[in-house]
Motif scaffolding. Structure first.
Motif, PDB file in Angstrom:
ATOM      1  N   THR A 146       0.926  -1.367  -0.047  1.00  0.00           N
ATOM      2  CA  THR A 146       0.410   0.043   0.145  1.00  0.00           C
ATOM      3  C   THR A 146       1.097   0.903  -0.168  1.00  0.00           C
ATOM      4  O   THR A 146       2.041   1.186   0.274  1.00  0.00           O
ATOM      5  N   THR A 147       0.207   2.449  -0.630  1.00  0.00           N
ATOM      6  CA  THR A 147       1.018   3.522  -0.199  1.00  0.00           C
ATOM      7  C   THR A 147       1.596   4.286   1.013  1.00  0.00           C
ATOM      8  O   THR A 147       0.003   4.212   1.655  1.00  0.00           O
ATOM      9  N   VAL A 148       2.069   4.834   1.213  1.00  0.00           N
ATOM     10  CA  VAL A 148       1.995   5.694   2.709  1.00  0.00           C
ATOM     11  C   VAL A 148       1.529   7.019   2.874  1.00  0.00           C
ATOM     12  O   VAL A 148       1.442   7.797   1.411  1.00  0.00           O
ATOM     13  N   SER A 149       1.254   7.630   4.315  1.00  0.00           N
ATOM     14  CA  SER A 149       0.462   8.624   4.121  1.00  0.00           C
ATOM     15  C   SER A 149       1.081   9.219   5.367  1.00  0.00           C
ATOM     16  O   SER A 149       0.313   8.813   6.437  1.00  0.00           O
ATOM     17  N   PRO A 150       1.553  10.161   5.756  1.00  0.00           N
ATOM     18  CA  PRO A 150       1.955  11.029   6.785  1.00  0.00           C
ATOM     19  C   PRO A 150       1.398  10.924   7.621  1.00  0.00           C
ATOM     20  O   PRO A 150       1.356  11.102   8.880  1.00  0.00           O
ATOM     21  N   LYS A 151      -0.489  11.810   7.009  1.00  0.00           N
ATOM     22  CA  LYS A 151      -0.792  11.994   7.900  1.00  0.00           C
ATOM     23  C   LYS A 151      -1.592  10.570   8.843  1.00  0.00           C
ATOM     24  O   LYS A 151      -2.314  10.722   9.419  1.00  0.00           O
ATOM     25  N   ASP A 152      -2.211   9.815   8.670  1.00  0.00           N
ATOM     26  CA  ASP A 152      -1.918   8.741   9.286  1.00  0.00           C
ATOM     27  C   ASP A 152      -1.122   7.091   9.629  1.00  0.00           C
ATOM     28  O   ASP A 152      -1.532   6.101  10.224  1.00  0.00           O
ATOM     29  N   ASP A 153       0.312   7.146   9.408  1.00  0.00           N
ATOM     30  CA  ASP A 153       1.421   7.173   9.705  1.00  0.00           C
ATOM     31  C   ASP A 153       1.981   7.664  10.336  1.00  0.00           C
ATOM     32  O   ASP A 153       2.545   8.424   9.668  1.00  0.00           O
ATOM     33  N   GLN A 154       1.917   7.458  11.501  1.00  0.00           N
ATOM     34  CA  GLN A 154       3.209   8.129  11.636  1.00  0.00           C
ATOM     35  C   GLN A 154       4.322   7.708  12.673  1.00  0.00           C
ATOM     36  O   GLN A 154       5.343   8.537  12.790  1.00  0.00           O
ATOM     37  N   ASP A 155       4.306   6.603  12.502  1.00  0.00           N
ATOM     38  CA  ASP A 155       6.216   5.922  12.280  1.00  0.00           C
ATOM     39  C   ASP A 155       6.104   5.224  11.360  1.00  0.00           C
ATOM     40  O   ASP A 155       7.557   5.247  11.007  1.00  0.00           O
ATOM     41  N   ALA A 156       5.711   6.222   9.830  1.00  0.00           N
ATOM     42  CA  ALA A 156       6.411   6.243   8.650  1.00  0.00           C
ATOM     43  C   ALA A 156       8.488   6.844   8.168  1.00  0.00           C
ATOM     44  O   ALA A 156       8.083   8.566   9.203  1.00  0.00           O
ATOM     45  N   PRO A 157       9.074   6.371   7.963  1.00  0.00           N
ATOM     46  CA  PRO A 157      10.027   7.600   8.065  1.00  0.00           C
ATOM     47  C   PRO A 157      10.215   8.507   6.859  1.00  0.00           C
ATOM     48  O   PRO A 157       8.866   8.256   5.634  1.00  0.00           O
ATOM     49  N   ASP A 158      11.507   9.362   6.655  1.00  0.00           N
ATOM     50  CA  ASP A 158      11.153  10.277   6.048  1.00  0.00           C
ATOM     51  C   ASP A 158      11.305   9.625   4.216  1.00  0.00           C
ATOM     52  O   ASP A 158      12.012   8.743   3.978  1.00  0.00           O
ATOM     53  N   GLY A 159      10.497  10.620   3.409  1.00  0.00           N
ATOM     54  CA  GLY A 159      10.877   9.659   1.997  1.00  0.00           C
ATOM     55  C   GLY A 159      10.118   8.475   1.919  1.00  0.00           C
ATOM     56  O   GLY A 159      10.023   7.735   0.771  1.00  0.00           O
ATOM     57  N   ALA A 160       9.443   7.331   2.792  1.00  0.00           N
ATOM     58  CA  ALA A 160       9.152   6.161   2.778  1.00  0.00           C
ATOM     59  C   ALA A 160       7.795   6.752   1.492  1.00  0.00           C
ATOM     60  O   ALA A 160       6.833   7.817   1.844  1.00  0.00           O
ATOM     61  N   VAL A 161       7.855   5.606   0.166  1.00  0.00           N
ATOM     62  CA  VAL A 161       6.221   5.928  -0.547  1.00  0.00           C
ATOM     63  C   VAL A 161       5.288   4.380  -0.329  1.00  0.00           C
ATOM     64  O   VAL A 161       3.871   4.326  -0.148  1.00  0.00           O
ATOM     65  N   PHE A 162       5.874   3.466   0.040  1.00  0.00           N
ATOM     66  CA  PHE A 162       5.582   2.560   0.172  1.00  0.00           C
ATOM     67  C   PHE A 162       5.527   1.520   1.770  1.00  0.00           C
ATOM     68  O   PHE A 162       6.617   1.571   2.164  1.00  0.00           O
ATOM     69  N   ARG A 163       4.486   0.662   1.711  1.00  0.00           N
ATOM     70  CA  ARG A 163       5.116  -0.257   2.969  1.00  0.00           C
ATOM     71  C   ARG A 163       3.892  -1.647   2.939  1.00  0.00           C
ATOM     72  O   ARG A 163       3.332  -2.057   1.964  1.00  0.00           O
ATOM     73  N   VAL A 164       4.726  -2.367   3.589  1.00  0.00           N
ATOM     74  CA  VAL A 164       3.820  -3.751   3.629  1.00  0.00           C
ATOM     75  C   VAL A 164       3.609  -3.978   4.582  1.00  0.00           C
ATOM     76  O   VAL A 164       4.754  -4.338   6.387  1.00  0.00           O
ATOM     77  N   ASP A 165       2.391  -3.919   5.779  1.00  0.00           N
ATOM     78  CA  ASP A 165       2.659  -3.795   7.430  1.00  0.00           C
ATOM     79  C   ASP A 165       1.827  -4.374   7.417  1.00  0.00           C
ATOM     80  O   ASP A 165       0.670  -5.309   7.258  1.00  0.00           O
ATOM     81  N   PHE A 166       2.192  -4.972   8.673  1.00  0.00           N
ATOM     82  CA  PHE A 166       1.645  -6.279   9.252  1.00  0.00           C
ATOM     83  C   PHE A 166       1.430  -6.040  11.062  1.00  0.00           C
ATOM     84  O   PHE A 166       1.508  -6.714  12.141  1.00  0.00           O
ATOM     85  N   ARG A 167       1.304  -4.477  11.416  1.00  0.00           N
ATOM     86  CA  ARG A 167       1.161  -4.178  12.351  1.00  0.00           C
ATOM     87  C   ARG A 167      -0.030  -4.904  13.258  1.00  0.00           C
ATOM     88  O   ARG A 167       0.434  -4.222  14.418  1.00  0.00           O
ATOM     89  N   VAL A 168      -0.584  -4.611  12.746  1.00  0.00           N
ATOM     90  CA  VAL A 168      -1.902  -5.618  13.186  1.00  0.00           C
ATOM     91  C   VAL A 168      -1.987  -7.221  13.743  1.00  0.00           C
ATOM     92  O   VAL A 168      -2.976  -7.379  14.752  1.00  0.00           O
ATOM     93  N   LEU A 169      -0.731  -7.699  13.456  1.00  0.00           N
ATOM     94  CA  LEU A 169      -0.527  -9.161  14.188  1.00  0.00           C
ATOM     95  C   LEU A 169      -0.053  -8.577  15.729  1.00  0.00           C
ATOM     96  O   LEU A 169       0.139  -9.343  16.453  1.00  0.00           O
ATOM     97  N   THR A 170       0.543  -6.979  16.151  1.00  0.00           N
ATOM     98  CA  THR A 170       0.832  -6.927  17.452  1.00  0.00           C
ATOM     99  C   THR A 170      -0.100  -7.382  18.572  1.00  0.00           C
ATOM    100  O   THR A 170       0.523  -7.878  19.325  1.00  0.00           O
ATOM    101  N   GLN A 171      -1.695  -7.341  18.835  1.00  0.00           N
ATOM    102  CA  GLN A 171      -3.303  -7.989  19.280  1.00  0.00           C
ATOM    103  C   GLN A 171      -2.385  -9.649  19.616  1.00  0.00           C
ATOM    104  O   GLN A 171      -3.084  -9.558  20.507  1.00  0.00           O
ATOM    105  N   PHE A 172      -1.960 -10.355  19.230  1.00  0.00           N
ATOM    106  CA  PHE A 172      -2.119 -11.423  19.097  1.00  0.00           C
ATOM    107  C   PHE A 172      -0.666 -11.904  20.405  1.00  0.00           C
ATOM    108  O   PHE A 172       0.327 -11.794  20.080  1.00  0.00           O
ATOM    109  N   GLU A 173      -1.346 -13.129  20.505  1.00  0.00           N
ATOM    110  CA  GLU A 173      -0.258 -14.000  21.907  1.00  0.00           C
ATOM    111  C   GLU A 173       0.149 -14.750  21.352  1.00  0.00           C
ATOM    112  O   GLU A 173       0.013 -15.236  19.835  1.00  0.00           O
ATOM    113  N   VAL A 174       1.847 -14.967  22.081  1.00  0.00           N
ATOM    114  CA  VAL A 174       2.812 -16.312  21.439  1.00  0.00           C
ATOM    115  C   VAL A 174       2.737 -16.752  22.353  1.00  0.00           C
ATOM    116  O   VAL A 174       2.524 -16.512  24.028  1.00  0.00           O
TER     117      VAL A 174
END
Length: 251
Positions: A146-174
């Motif tokens: 997906t494309t990076v929107s700096p307004k919606d993604d505060q973790d994005a570094p400068d110059g980021a245009v694309f991302r593959v995001d799996f942060r939704v998986l942080t909610q699951f226990e291991v």
């Protein structure tokens, strides 16, 4: 780190009982299996409408056959045997170090190299930065870019245009001993990796700690990629959503 030494007779000797048993029981039938023929794909005889079960996953409901005997029944004796075996030989996590150099030997030793079809595409140097780009844009991750929107993604570094995001998986226990899920890989407009958000080290770049944290973050991202695609794209979307309805329609 590698568990293999020149004087070792077998890499499988360090594996748990279940891995050894499954390897011995599953691979021989694969090697002896005959190709699928047309008569195996013939539609079942007309038996009228089949009873359906409703399976709920979150707010989504799926209708599956209540009982599908096309592959035969599962005998009660087999079920009891399985339960007894599980109680006598409980599943345990066994942490064994297997390096990339050990994989061909394991494939040969277990005869998986004979049972599995040869790959049509071989990605060289999968742990490299170039491998990260190939996996994200031309491999499993291509459906998730997906494309990076700096307004919606505060973790994005400068110059980021694309991302593959799996942060939704942080909610699951291991299970104990395993690291938590949750990463997000960022790329520039030329598809070059800029950084990876990691649930422990936060935003990691190739320069962090001489590259060590970067290698850890890339490994974690690859694990997330396989886990997410297996659970969401394959199990949920393919089996639950598409295959189950195709089965109903074909009956």
């Amino acid at each position: 780190f590698s568990s293999f030494k020149e004087d070792d007779k077998s890499l499988m000797q360090d594996m748990d009982v279940w891995t050894k048993a499954l390897t011995k029981s599953l691979i021989p039938p694969l090697l002896e299996a005959n190709p699928v023929t047309d008569d195996m794909l013939a539609p079942p005889p007309d038996k009228g409408r089949f009873a359906l079960n409703t399976m709920s996953t979150g707010e989504t409901q799926f209708h599956n056959l209540e009982k599908d005997t096309s592959c035969g029944d599962f005998p009660l004796g087999q079920w009891v045997k399985l339960k007894v075996t599980q109680s006598l030989l409980p599943l345990e996590d066994l942490f064994v170090g297997i390096s990339e150099h050990d994989v061909p030997k394991l494939m040969e030793e277990t005869k998986l190299d004979q049972a599995l079809p040869p790959p049509t595409v071989v990605f060289e140097n999968p742990t490299s930065d170039a491998g990260l780009t190939r996996q994200a844009f031309y491999g499993l991750g291509s459906q998730l870019v997906t494309t990076v929107s700096p307004k919606d993604d505060q973790d994005a570094p400068d110059g980021a245009v694309f991302r593959v995001d799996f942060r939704v998986l942080t909610q699951f226990e291991v299970r104990p001993g395993f690291a938590n899920y949750g990463t997000c890989a960022y790329f520039d407009r030329d598809q070059q990796p800029l950084a990876i958000w990691h649930n422990v080290h936060q935003l990691v770049t190739p320069r962090d700690q001489g590259g060590y944290r970067w290698e850890v973050a890339k490994f974690a991202w690859r694990v997330d990629l396989v886990t997410y695609v297996t659970a969401v794209n394959h199990l949920y979307n393919l089996h639950f959503t598409v295959a189950a309805q195709m089965l109903r329609a074909s009956r």
